[in-house]
Design an enzyme around this catalytic site. Sequence first.
Site, PDB file in Angstrom:
ATOM      1  CB  THR A   6      -1.046   0.013   1.087  1.00 42.18           C
ATOM      2  OG1 THR A   6      -1.490  -1.185   1.275  1.00 42.18           O
ATOM      3  CG2 THR A   6      -1.960   1.195   0.987  1.00 42.18           C
ATOM      4  CB  SER A   7       3.006   2.772   2.774  1.00 43.98           C
ATOM      5  OG  SER A   7       2.212   2.771   3.593  1.00 43.98           O
ATOM      6  CB  VAL A  61      13.764  -6.520  -0.469  1.00 46.22           C
ATOM      7  CG1 VAL A  61      15.070  -5.909   0.293  1.00 46.22           C
ATOM      8  CG2 VAL A  61      13.379  -5.822  -1.440  1.00 46.22           C
ATOM      9  CG  HIS A  98      -6.072  -3.354  11.764  1.00 45.65           C
ATOM     10  ND1 HIS A  98      -7.516  -2.788  12.282  1.00 45.65           N
ATOM     11  CD2 HIS A  98      -6.772  -3.503  10.394  1.00 45.65           C
ATOM     12  CE1 HIS A  98      -8.320  -2.843  11.418  1.00 45.65           C
ATOM     13  NE2 HIS A  98      -7.956  -3.182  10.281  1.00 45.65           N
ATOM     14  CG  HIS A 137     -10.634  -0.742  10.163  1.00 46.05           C
ATOM     15  ND1 HIS A 137     -10.982  -1.978   9.557  1.00 46.05           N
ATOM     16  CD2 HIS A 137     -11.462  -0.325  11.125  1.00 46.05           C
ATOM     17  CE1 HIS A 137     -12.016  -2.223  10.485  1.00 46.05           C
ATOM     18  NE2 HIS A 137     -12.441  -1.356  11.299  1.00 46.05           N
TER      19      HIS A 137
END
Length: 581
Positions: A21-22, A228, A513, A557
């Site tokens: 996401t980020s 990675v 989360h 969330h």
Amino acid sequence: MAPARVQQDDTFDYIICGGGTSGCVIAGRLAEDLNATILVLEAGPDSADLENVHMPGGWSNNFDSETDWNIVTEPMKAVNNRQVKLSRGRFLGGSSGVNGTLCIRGTKQDYDDWNLEGWSGEEMWKYMAKAETFHAKDWHKADTNVHGTSGPLHTEPHDLAPISELVKESMIDQGLPYRADMFATGESPHGCGDVTRTVYQGVRSTAADFITKGYRRENITIKTDATVDKVILEKKDGHLTATGIAAIQKDGNRVEYKARKEVVVSAGAYCSPPILMRSGLGPKEELERLDIDCKVDLPGVGKNLQDHVLIFAFYEVNKPNLTNDHLVYHDNAVASTYELYKEKKTGLLSTFPFGVFAYARLDDRLKDVPLWRDAPRQPGRDPMGLLPNQPNVEYWNTELYGGPKQMTDFPVNHQSAFAMCTLLFNQHSRGSVTLKTADPLANPAVDHAYLQDPLDILVMSEACRLGNEIVMQGSATKDLVKGSWPPELTHHTHTTREDWEPVLREHATTCYHPSGTCKMGADDDAEAVLDNRLRVRGVKGLRVADVSVVPRVNNGHTQMVAYGIGEGAAEMIKADAKANA
């Protein structure tokens, strides 16, 4: 046998370690400078042709396969030594392609409590809105002041199933007033409302959209199936500096890429700490135990792990077609439901089956309980560390039977069931992420320490009690409940905190989360891994940017938090590059 080394001369301005996401947000925003070159490395496959990513109702089919990290916790003492499956998206877009599609920001106070320049509630609201293009619906009373209108992330409100309309009435009846867009405004800690979803016209919108489709730019290079291993660190001008990364390809070969400006680790709360630790950045004793040379002793790497503990309590209803079970479990309904989605992108599979949501404050219900009454607290805050403008818990209903993978008692004989879901905010328990081995292809050891703190079990037990009251005493649902589901459970008769405590220990699970394992902090915070601009302490040219950076997880969330962190990180990287030019 060590994998073969493949030397590569490829050099980029920025390397993003993780296409979740980020990471996708950062890559997309950095690529707006057409003179910058960006490499995105993702351990899993491309998501373009993964149907169950784009079809919201297909989310769980991505789990237990190569598109899932397949992380499982260590046995956790307070939940009967159970291990909990921690499914995470392992493909381009990451967990934005498997989550509940929910845009629940928390409250602005949650971010003000971080007390870090650049990350206040107002600033996080700006970052989150920047990512979004909100699509209104006539029936929904949206606050257009808080929604974005030009971001790659497309969102819309969710049309409620009949059971959700009834649960909403019962929530209102039990003292949770309706505030339509409260989960976007973040201004109410007690009430019920509608939740915007990362779905538009039946298709899930994910972070991959920031670097694909209409946002695919020539200056972005995407390498999938590349795990990675570590950040390459060198001494330059007397400073330890990130100069590139080493990764393992799907064929087992090792590749290296160079970074002119920065390396950004964006692999999430479970996978960012291992990358740092394998690079020699982390708790010295833990690294030396695995014969990893400790380059910077950062004791906070992998610590401070937080989550929101969750319970599904299912109830069987005595009337047909209130829930959506008949559209998937009964007879051969799933086939026609799937055909409807394929042809028109509508129907059950075009949505995620969560209904109406609520926040609640519990201090009045707990004020006479000795553990709560006598617990230490900061001025103006309750024993959980929350102000009166922050919720203690969250509720929502499912629109059919379904939840964690262990729930397999599907109502196939024309029964119907829904859950009242209860979620704990601001838990006191803290877990950890540690390396089992230096092997980059091995998952870390994760211990969430769920419900380890007595206050956590107290608040969660009281929350479940209130959730049951909403269903069993609420005006719209009290006469609909036939009993608990599966029938051998007795949730519907649980009326005390003592009734709920063993249920929690046996069934509490993750809300997916995970946060906090590479946290930002002030200079005097010994556990902080990063400064407020996401820079790793003791290393130049290296940042971490994902939900691992949050000091304390928001009371909501984490999907929109991840988007907000991506947007904020990109702005900071651009600003610092300009200042250093």
